[in-house]
Write an enzyme that holds these catalytic residues in place. Structure first.
Site, short mmCIF file in Angstrom:
data_model
loop_
_atom_site.label_atom_id
_atom_site.label_comp_id
_atom_site.label_asym_id
_atom_site.label_seq_id
_atom_site.Cartn_x
_atom_site.Cartn_y
_atom_site.Cartn_z
N CYS A 1 -0.65 -2.53 -3.00
CA CYS A 1 -0.86 -2.77 -4.39
C CYS A 1 0.54 -3.43 -5.25
O CYS A 1 0.08 -4.30 -5.83
CB CYS A 1 -1.40 -1.59 -5.35
SG CYS A 1 -3.00 -1.21 -4.72
N GLU B 1 -2.74 6.43 -2.04
CA GLU B 1 -2.79 6.80 -0.48
C GLU B 1 -1.75 8.06 -0.26
O GLU B 1 -0.78 8.14 -0.56
CB GLU B 1 -2.30 5.24 0.31
CG GLU B 1 -3.74 4.59 0.42
CD GLU B 1 -3.16 3.17 0.97
OE1 GLU B 1 -2.56 3.33 2.06
OE2 GLU B 1 -3.81 2.15 0.72
N PHE C 1 4.00 3.03 4.53
CA PHE C 1 4.68 2.71 3.57
C PHE C 1 5.00 3.85 2.85
O PHE C 1 5.76 3.78 1.52
CB PHE C 1 3.91 1.48 2.81
CG PHE C 1 2.93 2.27 1.85
CD1 PHE C 1 1.55 2.26 2.32
CD2 PHE C 1 3.09 2.40 0.53
CE1 PHE C 1 0.35 2.70 1.80
CE2 PHE C 1 1.86 3.08 -0.08
CZ PHE C 1 0.86 2.97 0.51
N LEU D 1 -6.50 5.93 -7.22
CA LEU D 1 -5.99 6.54 -6.12
C LEU D 1 -4.50 6.20 -5.46
O LEU D 1 -4.41 4.95 -5.22
CB LEU D 1 -7.10 7.14 -4.98
CG LEU D 1 -7.55 6.01 -4.30
CD1 LEU D 1 -6.56 5.66 -3.03
CD2 LEU D 1 -8.90 6.15 -3.53
N LYS E 1 -5.57 -1.76 -14.86
CA LYS E 1 -5.25 -1.69 -13.80
C LYS E 1 -3.94 -2.11 -13.14
O LYS E 1 -3.01 -1.42 -12.71
CB LYS E 1 -6.42 -1.98 -12.83
CG LYS E 1 -6.21 -1.70 -11.23
CD LYS E 1 -5.83 -0.44 -10.74
CE LYS E 1 -5.45 -0.52 -9.26
NZ LYS E 1 -5.34 0.74 -8.61
N LYS F 1 11.87 8.37 -7.59
CA LYS F 1 12.57 8.64 -6.31
C LYS F 1 13.35 7.53 -5.67
O LYS F 1 12.49 6.58 -5.47
CB LYS F 1 11.64 9.32 -5.28
CG LYS F 1 11.37 10.74 -5.48
CD LYS F 1 10.67 11.10 -4.14
CE LYS F 1 10.02 12.60 -4.52
NZ LYS F 1 8.63 12.22 -4.72
C1 UDX Z 1 -0.61 2.84 -6.01
C2 UDX Z 1 -0.71 3.43 -7.40
O1 UDX Z 1 0.07 4.55 -7.50
C3 UDX Z 1 -2.18 3.99 -7.19
O2 UDX Z 1 -2.50 4.21 -8.68
C4 UDX Z 1 -2.83 2.38 -7.12
O3 UDX Z 1 -4.42 2.79 -7.13
C5 UDX Z 1 -2.51 1.77 -5.89
O4 UDX Z 1 -1.30 1.47 -5.89
P1 UDX Z 1 -0.15 3.54 -3.56
O5 UDX Z 1 0.46 2.09 -3.16
O6 UDX Z 1 -1.03 3.92 -2.52
O7 UDX Z 1 -0.62 3.54 -5.10
O8 UDX Z 1 1.16 4.56 -3.35
P2 UDX Z 1 2.11 5.12 -4.32
O9 UDX Z 1 2.45 6.60 -4.26
O10 UDX Z 1 2.26 4.42 -5.65
O11 UDX Z 1 3.67 4.63 -3.90
C6 UDX Z 1 3.80 3.17 -3.75
C7 UDX Z 1 5.24 2.91 -3.31
O12 UDX Z 1 6.42 3.39 -3.90
C8 UDX Z 1 5.58 3.50 -2.03
O13 UDX Z 1 6.14 2.72 -0.88
C9 UDX Z 1 6.42 4.85 -2.25
O14 UDX Z 1 7.12 5.36 -1.33
C10 UDX Z 1 7.35 4.13 -3.19
N1 UDX Z 1 7.82 5.13 -4.12
C11 UDX Z 1 6.83 5.78 -5.02
C12 UDX Z 1 9.08 5.08 -4.43
O15 UDX Z 1 9.87 4.46 -3.47
N2 UDX Z 1 9.70 6.11 -5.35
C13 UDX Z 1 8.67 6.81 -6.27
O16 UDX Z 1 9.41 7.36 -6.97
C14 UDX Z 1 7.61 6.65 -6.09
P1 ADP Z 2 -8.33 -1.79 0.40
O1 ADP Z 2 -7.18 -1.00 0.53
O2 ADP Z 2 -8.59 -2.58 -1.03
O3 ADP Z 2 -9.52 -0.88 0.50
P2 ADP Z 2 -9.15 -2.92 2.88
O4 ADP Z 2 -8.54 -4.19 3.55
O5 ADP Z 2 -8.68 -1.84 3.70
O6 ADP Z 2 -8.68 -3.08 1.39
O7 ADP Z 2 -10.68 -3.01 3.09
C1 ADP Z 2 -11.23 -3.92 2.55
C2 ADP Z 2 -12.51 -4.06 3.53
O8 ADP Z 2 -13.54 -4.90 2.90
C3 ADP Z 2 -12.07 -4.47 4.88
O9 ADP Z 2 -12.77 -3.63 6.00
C4 ADP Z 2 -13.09 -5.99 5.17
O10 ADP Z 2 -13.41 -6.30 6.41
C5 ADP Z 2 -14.10 -5.51 4.30
N1 ADP Z 2 -14.82 -6.97 3.90
C6 ADP Z 2 -14.08 -7.95 3.09
N2 ADP Z 2 -14.96 -8.91 2.78
C7 ADP Z 2 -16.29 -8.43 3.05
C8 ADP Z 2 -17.58 -8.85 2.98
N3 ADP Z 2 -18.04 -10.18 2.40
N4 ADP Z 2 -18.88 -7.94 3.26
C9 ADP Z 2 -18.43 -6.73 3.86
N5 ADP Z 2 -17.25 -6.41 3.99
C10 ADP Z 2 -16.18 -7.03 3.54
#
Ligand code: UDX
Ligand code: ADP
Length: 464
Positions: free
Chosen positions: A278, A167, A340, A165, A222, A269
């Site tokens: 990520c 965000e 972001f 997914l 991934k 873009k």
């Molecule tokens: C990404 C992957 O898309 C998703 O599959 C993975 O699970 C997690 O990492 P995310 O980081 O949530 O998802 O957002 P994404 O839409 O990929 O955008 C990442 C960054 O690239 C953002 O800062 C976005 O603004 C930027 N971006 C994306 C660009 O600058 N240009 C583009 O054309 C696309």
């Molecule tokens: P992601 O974007 O991968 O979901 P986040 O940082 O948003 O990452 O979420 C990870 C969550 O996992 C946090 O809310 C953190 O508190 C929780 N977490 C980390 N270690 C443990 C653990 N051992 N048991 C329960 N929750 C945990």
């Protein structure tokens, strides 16, 4: 194998929360418990007003409302949830290591290991453990070793089920994914475990879109997907700089190449630079893995994607300083957007943070407006800046709840997130209340340059 009736997810973050909420929404007869050590986060997920859940994602509040209290539960009681679940998803954070071997590159697996140890100590019967967090290839092996060697004799099957997914579109991506990927062992027990997870997704996803592989392929896919996506952004951003020098227009170039069906039109873009939890983390992780196998050319090839991204952010900030007559000291610069990307309140690795760092270093005063990011998050992000002590950083940044106020008396505006509302602003009104000459630096190429220039702005965008 009987159908899974009780699952739990460790980690109620940007991945665990939405993913499990959609599973609960689509599988009313499966009990889904999401647990997290962070009591504040769990309390927010349980907030009576569903609009106060800790993650902003279009459509997520509705999905949570449909299942919460029915078959979707949020709790801090990790042990109870592990004990009761037949299938446990691990969705904790795997940040880049900030210490020791692999510092700044490798994924820090300490949270994953803690989870594995906790599962091992609590589990009294056999469980399927699903890696949801993005992990370096062969992590499943480490998890399995811990589970098998520290447990109470219960048997564990490890599956890799990376989440793709994005965000801002999480709910849509989860409801209608391009594919779901499940990696597991090739033996009979492994195949049974895979089947039980396939059955869950098959409640709403056509089976031909549910892909099964071995564990290592799934883990590496991934990282590969994120590396390819980030590479496209760095590729178009590299071209944007060349466009600016040659008189080409990066939007026109993107359109022209995107119509080639072999290239495709998405992810082209040009921007101030990619952010998010990520891309950078996964590429650095990939680079580290390649280096650890002695594959230096492979490592260098992918590292360049991150180097290019750093360059893009840096040159955006440098251009602001240069254009404002080589000094921004004491000048008010308004930031439109801090997240972001649009439609999320997540700010991890946001380009805005780096632009702020560079401008604070030049002693600018920054006024931030973002429609969804909380003030506290912005100040917390400033703690990580490198240019000054955090206390000083905070003094240079004021967060506004009203965008027109943020822009009032500003010397320049920097558009850093592509929020739709920025397009609809009364730009004449904004211009009237700014210092002159009034500059706009559009880091997302979303504004109508012709219109803004007509009003009187000095307008600059990426790659033109
Ligand atoms: C990404 C992957 O898309 C998703 O599959 C993975 O699970 C997690 O990492 P995310 O980081 O949530 O998802 O957002 P994404 O839409 O990929 O955008 C990442 C960054 O690239 C953002 O800062 C976005 O603004 C930027 N971006 C994306 C660009 O600058 N240009 C583009 O054309 C696309
Ligand atoms: P992601 O974007 O991968 O979901 P986040 O940082 O948003 O990452 O979420 C990870 C969550 O996992 C946090 O809310 C953190 O508190 C929780 N977490 C980390 N270690 C443990 C653990 N051992 N048991 C329960 N929750 C945990």
């Amino acid at each position: 194998m009987t159908k899974i009736k009780n699952i739990c997810c460790i980690g109620a973050g940007y991945v665990g929360g939405p993913t499990m909420a959609v599973i609960a929404h689509k599988c009313p007869d499966v009990k889904v418990t999401i647990v997290d050590l962070n009591a504040e986060r769990i309390a927010a997920w349980n907030d009576e007003d569903v609009n106060n859940i800790p993650i902003y994602e279009p459509g997520l509040a509705e999905v949570v409302a449909s299942a919460r209290g029915r078959n979707l539960f949020f709790s801090t009681d990790v042990e109870k949830a592990i004990d009761e679940a037949e299938m446990i998803f691990i969705s904790v954070n795997t940040p880049t290591k900030t210490y020791g071997v692999g510092k700044g590159m490798a994924a820090d697996l300490k949270y994953i290991e803690l989870c594995a140890r906790q599962i091992a100590s609590v589990a009294k019967n056999d469980k399927i453990v699903v890696e949801k967090s993005t992990l370096p290839v062969r992590t499943a092996e480490a998890i399995k070793n811990i589970l098998d060697n520290t447990g109470n004799g219960a048997k564990f099957q490890i599956l890799s089920n990376p989440e793709f997914l994005a965000e801002g579109t999480a709910v849509e991506d989860l409801l209608n994914p391009d594919r779901v990927l499940i990696g597991g062992d090739n033996d009979e027990d492994g195949q049974k475990a895979i089947k039980s997870l396939v059955d869950i997704y098959a409640n709403w996803i056509p089976e031909e879109r549910i892909l099964t592989t071995n564990v290592w392929s799934s883990e590496l896919s991934k990282l590969t997907a994120n590396a390819f996506l980030a590479q496209r952004v760095s590729s178009i951003n590299a071209m944007s700089e060349l466009c600016e020098k040659t008189g080409a227009d990066v939007n026109e170039v993107a359109r022209a190449i995107g119509m080639d069906s072999r290239i495709g039109s998405k992810f082209l873009k040009a921007s101030v630079g990619f952010g998010g939890s990520c891309f950078q983390k996964d590429i650095l992780n990939l680079v580290y893995i390649a280096k650890s196998y002695g594959l230096n050319e492979v490592a260098d090839y992918w590292e360049q994607v991150v180097i290019m991204n750093d360059h893009q952010k840096k040159r955006f900030a440098t251009n602001i300083v240069r254009t404002l007559y080589n000094t921004v000291s004491g000048k008010k610069i308004a930031f439109l957007g801090w997240a972001f990307k649009k439609d999320t309140n997540d700010t991890r690795e946001s380009a805005a943070i780096y632009i702020a760092d560079a401008l604070l270093y030049e002693q600018a005063n920054i006024a931030v407006y973002d429609p969804k990011v909380e003030k506290e998050t912005i100040y917390k992000d400033l703690d990580y800046l490198e240019s000054r002590e955090s206390a000083q950083n905070k003094k240079g940044v004021v967060v506004f709840e009203n965008s027109y106020e943020a822009c009032k008396d500003a010397h320049a505006i920097a558009v850093l997130t592509e929020w739709d509302e920025f397009r609809t602003y009364d730009w004449q009104k904004i211009y009237d209340h700014m210092k002159k000459p009034a500059f706009v630096f559009d880091g997302r190429n979303i504004l109508d340059g012709e219109k803004l220039r007509k009003i009187g702005f000095v307008f600059q965008e990426i790659g033109k």
